[in-house]
Design a protein around this motif. Structure first.
Motif, PDB file in Angstrom:
ATOM      1  N   PHE A 183     -97.196  18.766 -52.487  1.00 41.89           N
ATOM      2  CA  PHE A 183     -98.068  19.594 -51.824  1.00 41.89           C
ATOM      3  C   PHE A 183     -97.944  19.567 -50.329  1.00 41.89           C
ATOM      4  CE2 PHE A 183    -100.116  19.217 -55.920  1.00 41.89           C
ATOM      5  CZ  PHE A 183    -100.669  20.532 -56.178  1.00 41.89           C
ATOM      6  N   GLU A 184     -97.538  18.449 -49.770  1.00 41.81           N
ATOM      7  CA  GLU A 184     -97.327  18.595 -48.385  1.00 41.81           C
ATOM      8  C   GLU A 184     -95.945  19.234 -47.862  1.00 41.81           C
ATOM      9  OE1 GLU A 184     -99.515  17.189 -45.919  1.00 41.81           O
ATOM     10  OE2 GLU A 184    -100.771  17.487 -47.708  1.00 41.81           O
ATOM     11  N   GLN A 185     -94.954  18.944 -48.434  1.00 42.33           N
ATOM     12  CA  GLN A 185     -93.633  19.504 -48.116  1.00 42.33           C
ATOM     13  C   GLN A 185     -93.282  20.892 -48.689  1.00 42.33           C
ATOM     14  OE1 GLN A 185     -90.883  16.332 -49.559  1.00 42.33           O
ATOM     15  NE2 GLN A 185     -91.609  14.795 -48.013  1.00 42.33           N
TER      16      GLN A 185
ATOM     17  N   LYS B 170    -103.046   6.004 -67.046  1.00 38.65           N
ATOM     18  CA  LYS B 170    -103.080   6.131 -65.594  1.00 38.65           C
ATOM     19  C   LYS B 170    -102.079   7.401 -65.118  1.00 38.65           C
ATOM     20  CE  LYS B 170    -103.988   1.564 -63.975  1.00 38.65           C
ATOM     21  NZ  LYS B 170    -104.061   0.678 -65.218  1.00 38.65           N
ATOM     22  N   ASP B 171    -102.841   8.514 -65.084  1.00 41.87           N
ATOM     23  CA  ASP B 171    -102.191   9.866 -65.118  1.00 41.87           C
ATOM     24  C   ASP B 171    -103.051  10.889 -64.379  1.00 41.87           C
ATOM     25  OD1 ASP B 171    -103.127  11.594 -67.571  1.00 41.87           O
ATOM     26  OD2 ASP B 171    -102.679   9.810 -68.154  1.00 41.87           O
ATOM     27  N   MET B 172    -102.397  11.910 -63.951  1.00 42.22           N
ATOM     28  CA  MET B 172    -103.231  13.059 -63.592  1.00 42.22           C
ATOM     29  C   MET B 172    -102.719  14.412 -63.426  1.00 42.22           C
ATOM     30  SD  MET B 172    -102.640  12.034 -59.177  1.00 42.22           S
ATOM     31  CE  MET B 172    -101.022  11.604 -58.774  1.00 42.22           C
ATOM     32  N   GLU B 173    -103.489  15.307 -63.301  1.00 47.12           N
ATOM     33  CA  GLU B 173    -103.062  16.803 -62.991  1.00 47.12           C
ATOM     34  C   GLU B 173    -103.455  17.492 -61.881  1.00 47.12           C
ATOM     35  OE1 GLU B 173    -104.682  18.864 -66.420  1.00 47.12           O
ATOM     36  OE2 GLU B 173    -104.223  17.170 -67.735  1.00 47.12           O
TER      37      GLU B 173
ATOM     38  N   GLY C 189     -99.135  26.726 -58.429  1.00 43.90           N
ATOM     39  CA  GLY C 189     -98.139  25.767 -59.012  1.00 43.90           C
ATOM     40  C   GLY C 189     -98.872  24.492 -59.465  1.00 43.90           C
ATOM     41  N   TYR C 190     -98.480  23.740 -60.018  1.00 44.44           N
ATOM     42  CA  TYR C 190     -99.213  22.180 -60.601  1.00 44.44           C
ATOM     43  C   TYR C 190     -98.027  21.041 -60.431  1.00 44.44           C
ATOM     44  CZ  TYR C 190     -97.129  23.289 -64.971  1.00 44.44           C
ATOM     45  OH  TYR C 190     -96.125  23.566 -66.181  1.00 44.44           O
TER      46      TYR C 190
ATOM     47  N   PHE D 162     -93.300  25.532 -59.901  1.00 43.87           N
ATOM     48  CA  PHE D 162     -93.870  26.509 -58.884  1.00 43.87           C
ATOM     49  C   PHE D 162     -93.834  27.761 -59.454  1.00 43.87           C
ATOM     50  CE2 PHE D 162     -90.991  23.418 -56.281  1.00 43.87           C
ATOM     51  CZ  PHE D 162     -91.978  22.656 -56.003  1.00 43.87           C
ATOM     52  N   ALA D 163     -94.651  28.672 -58.924  1.00 41.95           N
ATOM     53  CA  ALA D 163     -94.851  30.163 -59.196  1.00 41.95           C
ATOM     54  C   ALA D 163     -93.465  30.857 -59.336  1.00 41.95           C
ATOM     55  CB  ALA D 163     -95.683  31.015 -58.556  1.00 41.95           C
TER      56      ALA D 163
END
Length: 368
Positions: free
Chosen positions: A164-166, A276-279, A285-286, A299-300
């Motif tokens: 998400f940063e890069q 221990k997971d996440m979305e 994008g996700y 990514f889209a």
């Protein structure tokens, strides 16, 4: 003779320019404060490295202390049942706190005035009042006060942050974060009796699944949001197994609202297996993690990418005790609102406090 003098001269020159590189750093002296947490064996079994020395162990339960002494062949001189005496005599540089969360404050009150750095097992405190007192002591005495989470050294956690940063333009702003943390229940997975006793005590643990696993999501979302302060918190808790957990919740859903994002934390002692997971969803994008190393993202306009991420490729320290050791030695300082940082974990306790209030009153709690 001339060669000997030349070698000595060269050595002295190198010592002036690279004193730390020529002379190995001294070992950092650690002490354990409490052994009842189920994660306390970590330091003995894989956490302790060459640059670390265990100089003391504080544990008021003599039987528990004796079991650790025999299991890990610890010298009798290391074991104490008096915290102040241990800190005064052994003078560790850092302590690792693995007892009931309620006593985290007591450990910081003893260590901070002595200039001893502290790492506690998650979360920082059972309530915001204690957390603020601990933070004040750390700042007044110029010590580091870190909080350890298993997910802080997951490559998948750090990779999510960096994606998400890069690749900000491809994923867009974060709008939704969903966290799944927990297991079948502490008794069901067979935690030790000393751990189970305080983990299910509303005073010593601060709550049940809400605290035990709600803290993970709060910690990671605070990192992803760069310390942004939530607007409000809403929570619902359940007790599906009152015959086992008669004093605390075993199920919690927490909704954390930000100005333009939402975090949903699903903390449970009722999952059919360990999770221990996440979305994390952006505008375009996700990123979805499966465990510590396996994850996928999209990514889209592109196909989904799956990957097994390793700590080495991220230059990530995957041993929390090595991380703490480096902080004590001054090799680096935790960034504000990063996963181990004091700022982040004060926010975590504030979110958990608001969640407990919301679950009790049935109302949304707005953060001041």
């Amino acid at each position: 003779m001339k060669l000997y003098v030349t070698v000595i001269g060269l050595f002295l020159i190198l010592m002036n320019f690279f004193p730390q590189g020529i002379m190995a750093q001294e070992k950092t002296q650690f002490a354990m404060v409490g052994l009842s947490h189920g994660h306390s064996p970590w330091f003995f079994e894989w956490g302790k490295q060459e640059g670390m020395e265990l100089v003391g162990v504080y544990e008021p339960d003599a039987a528990l202390a004796n079991r650790f002494k025999e299991r890990y062949d610890l010298d009798e001189s290391l074991i104490y049942d008096d915290l102040d005496k241990m800190l005064e005599e052994k003078k560790p540089e850092g302590i690792l706190v693995f007892g009931p969360i309620f006593y985290h404050l007591e450990a910081v009150e003893a260590a901070a005035p002595r200039g001893i750095h502290v790492m506690v097992e998650k979360p920082l405190a059972t309530n915001l009042k204690d957390a603020k007192r601990m933070a004040a002591l750390a700042r007044e005495n110029n010590i580091h006060l870190l909080t350890n989470y298993e997910t802080s050294w997951y490559p998948s956690t750090e990779k999510t942050y960096r994606l998400f940063e890069q690749d900000h333009g491809q994923l867009g702003e974060i709008h939704k974060m969903v966290f799944h943390h927990g297991h079948q229940g502490p008794k069901e997975i067979g935690v030790g009796p000393e751990f189970l006793a305080w983990l299910t005590d509303p005073k010593l643990n601060g709550g049940g699944a809400l605290v035990d696993f709600g803290c993970y999501g709060a910690n990671i979302m605070t990192y992803l949001r760069h310390g942004e302060r939530p607007i409000s918190v809403r929570a619902v808790t359940k007790n599906y197994k009152p015959e086992i957990y008669d004093k605390v919740d075993d199920e919690a859903t927490i909704i954390v609202d930000y100005k333009d994002a939402q975090g949903i934390i699903q903390a449970s002692w009722n999952w059919p297996f360990n999770r221990k997971d996440m979305e994390v969803y952006g505008q375009s994008g996700y990123v979805i993690t499966k465990d510590d190393e396996h994850m996928r993202w999209r990514f889209a306009g592109q196909k989904e990418v799956g990957s097994e991420v390793k700590a080495e490729e991220l230059d990530l320290i995957s041993n929390p005790f090595v991380y703490f050791d480096n902080v004590i030695k001054g090799n680096f300082e935790p960034a504000p609102y990063s996963l181990y940082s004091l700022e982040n974990n004060l926010m975590v306790v504030e979110i958990l406090d608001a969640a407990k209030e919301s679950a009790t009153t049935g109302k949304t709690v707005r953060l001041k």
